[in-house]
Design an enzyme around this catalytic site. Structure first.
Site, short mmCIF file in Angstrom:
data_model
loop_
_atom_site.label_atom_id
_atom_site.label_comp_id
_atom_site.label_asym_id
_atom_site.label_seq_id
_atom_site.Cartn_x
_atom_site.Cartn_y
_atom_site.Cartn_z
N GLY A 14 0.81 -1.23 0.00
CA GLY A 14 0.00 0.00 0.00
C GLY A 14 0.84 1.27 0.00
N ALA A 125 -3.65 6.24 16.20
CA ALA A 125 -3.98 7.64 15.92
C ALA A 125 -4.41 7.76 14.47
CB ALA A 125 -2.78 8.54 16.18
N GLY A 126 -5.40 8.59 14.23
CA GLY A 126 -5.86 8.86 12.87
C GLY A 126 -4.83 9.65 12.08
N HIS A 158 -8.23 15.03 0.50
CA HIS A 158 -7.35 13.86 0.29
C HIS A 158 -7.41 13.39 -1.15
CE1 HIS A 158 -7.56 13.64 4.72
NE2 HIS A 158 -6.40 13.02 4.63
N LYS A 162 -8.85 7.51 -1.46
CA LYS A 162 -9.24 7.36 -0.04
C LYS A 162 -10.67 6.84 0.06
CE LYS A 162 -8.99 9.59 4.48
NZ LYS A 162 -8.38 8.38 5.09
N THR A 169 -8.06 12.16 10.70
CA THR A 169 -7.52 13.43 11.21
C THR A 169 -8.65 14.41 11.50
OG1 THR A 169 -5.67 13.04 9.72
CG2 THR A 169 -5.82 15.23 10.74
#
Ligand code: NAD
Ligand SMILES: O=C(O)C1=N[C@H](C(=O)O)CCC1
Length: 272
Positions: A14, A125-126, A158, A162, A169
């Protein structure tokens, strides 16, 4: 044989998987010992360095997490919600640190991760960048200083690949704003306005998502009042910021007591 901590990367092919493997391979503080992809992926069985278009690294891509995690000190995981939940049980059994960057997790996914964190160190965490984690602190302080005359909107942009929205975030920033205001985000969140929506509700926190091209990640927190606006902004231009944060989290987590941690803990920015 080096005694540097051994790290496995999931989602090896990825965007983040490849960036993570380069970051770990270049680091003098850790060594890459495994690369995982989903069953059926055409990288399975190939040397991961060659699969990335470079020199051999002596690591074959596998689809077997049990085997891959058995000798790891940490697993860095930027994949998809179902995979991350599955990996959490295995990292807990293997007693290795699980660093989770995956976004789009549901409340029920997060409950399962919290259960796994009773037996293992999970850092999730994002957004793993220093800049965004600092921005969450600033957002909380600005939201605490202003009253509801200031409408709060989180706007994110983004790349077109996505799959989740709002971004992890954006949700972190929304949570920070809600915390600053002393409210629960669940009660004030406005997502996906479309059609005759009615007027904006005072005190709500809005989210808007833009998707296009190869945008790495852009976030604005807008505080808009009659006659003035404040905009707090973070622009990511290189995925290396997320990979460096994730590696820092993995090294920080090794030897720590089991629990659910975030990047504020890792960076020493937690005010609680
Ligand atoms: N927290 C952060 O700082 C941060 C930063 C960037 C991206 N992300 C998040 O990381 C995730 C991945 O982002 P990306 O851009 O690299 O996506 P991507 O689609 O390029 O990569 C995801 C990879 O995971 C693999 N995968 C899926 N299921 C798997 C399984 N069961 N076993 C092994 N591999 C599996 C896919 O085959 C793919 O190669 C997303 O949720 C994204 O939002 C978080
Ligand atoms: O590329 C992505 O996907 C990103 N995901 C994270 C998010 O959802 O906030 C971090 C930024 C990049």
């Amino acid at each position: 044989m080096s005694d540097l901590p051994g790290i496995v990367v999931t989602g090896a092919s990825g965007r983040m998987g490849q960036m993570l493997m380069r970051t770990i391979s270049d680091s003098p503080r850790a060594r890459l010992i495994g690369a995982l992809e989903r069953p059926g992926h055409d990288w399975i069985g190939q040397d991961v360095g060659v699969a990335m278009g470079g020199a051999e690294l002596g690591i074959k891509v596998t689809d077997d997490p049990l085997e891959a995690f058995a000798s790891a000190q940490a697993v860095i995981d930027f994949t998809a919600p179902a995979a991350t939940v599955e990996f959490a049980t295995i990292t807990a059994q293997a007693r290795c640190v699980h660093v989770i960057g995956t976004t789009g997790l549901s409340d029920s996914d997060i409950k399962k991760l919290d259960a796994a964190a009773r037996h293992a160190v999970i850092v999730r965490a994002g957004n793993m960048s220093l800049g965004v984690n600092l921005l969450t602190q600033l957002t909380k302080r600005v939201a605490a200083a202003l009253d509801e005359d200031f409408d709060i909107e989180v706007i994110e942009a983004h790349h077109n690949q996505k799959v989740d929205a709002p971004s992890g975030t954006a949700l972190m920033l929304g949570e920070a704003a809600a915390e600053g205001r002393g409210v629960s985000l669940d009660n004030v969140s406005d997502r996906g306005r479309d059609g005759i929506t009615g007027k904006r509700e005072r005190g709500h926190i809005g989210f808007s998502a833009i998707r296009g091209g190869d945008i790495v990640g852009e976030h604005d927190v807008l505080f808009a009042a009659p006659g003035e606006r404040i905009v707090l902004r973070h622009l990511a231009t290189d995925r290396g910021i997320f990979a460096r944060g994730a590696l820092k989290a993995a090294l920080w987590g090794i030897g720590r007591k089991p629990g659910a941690y975030d990047m504020l803990d890792v960076l020493g920015l937690n005010e609680n």
